[in-house]
Design a protein around this motif. Sequence first.
Motif, PDB file in Angstrom:
ATOM      1  N   SER A 228       2.925   5.257  -3.837  1.00 24.37           N
ATOM      2  CA  SER A 228       2.509   3.911  -4.235  1.00 24.37           C
ATOM      3  C   SER A 228       3.722   3.140  -4.753  1.00 24.37           C
TER       4      SER A 228
ATOM      5  N   GLN B  75       0.809  -1.216   0.000  1.00 24.89           N
ATOM      6  CA  GLN B  75       0.000   0.000   0.000  1.00 24.89           C
ATOM      7  C   GLN B  75       0.844   1.268   0.000  1.00 24.89           C
ATOM      8  N   ASP B  76       2.034   1.201   0.607  1.00 22.86           N
ATOM      9  CA  ASP B  76       2.823   2.427   0.729  1.00 22.86           C
ATOM     10  C   ASP B  76       4.310   2.087   0.715  1.00 22.86           C
TER      11      ASP B  76
END
Length: 250
Positions: free
Chosen positions: A52, A46-47
């Motif tokens: 991204s 997700q991160d």
Amino acid sequence: MKTAVGILKRHLIVFRRTLWSNMVLNVLEPFLYLSAMGFGLGAYIQDMGGMSYIQFIAPGMVSSAAMWAATFECTYSSFVRLHYQKTFHAMLAGPATVTDVVIGEVLFGIVKNIVFGIVILMVIAAMGQVQSVWSLLIPLFLIFPGAVFSLMALSYTGLINHIDYLNYYITLVTTPMYLFAGVFFPVSSMPGWMQTLAWLNPLYHSVEVCRGLVVGTISMVLWQHVISLLIFTIILAPVPVYFLRKRLIS
């Protein structure tokens, strides 16, 4: 220098004749990596450093595609010109010196480094992964890593006498540089001693600068990476001249 530029022009003429066959494979591979890793693995991450996953790896694809282009040019292509086509010998029969030949080869490696870097930059821009106008400086910046990768590859090419030995360079030098340069994960996630070693990896410096320019995180730290590449260039500059002079004169 005029003779070296003449050698560069000769290579550019040949390159123009094989442009599309050269371009397709060199563009397709990083595009596949970007798509598979960005959309595939990125769906589970997700991160990554505040962005991204596909945003994180996209600038690394620009740097790595440029590196592979310069590396293959100054390994396999230079080896063929040296041992099979005897192109270097023909050049030396004219007004060219070994230094002219080396400069011409390195200049062409830099050109290919920039061309393929620009192409991948355009690809990631079309995919919406370029966030800053600072990215317009990337083609100019790629001169520095292009010189380093070309000098490294040409030094090894001048050292060996069989084309199969080039596989050792790709497997033992270029591939580790590619995997541990911060293209797919932050170098800060590695053990401390590996983070220190990363400063000896020219691709790491190229990735950090390209990522900063693509994302727009401009800071003085980027100059440290540029200076590191400049130091590598100065140190490596006489090495291919030494090995190719021994190879060609003997």
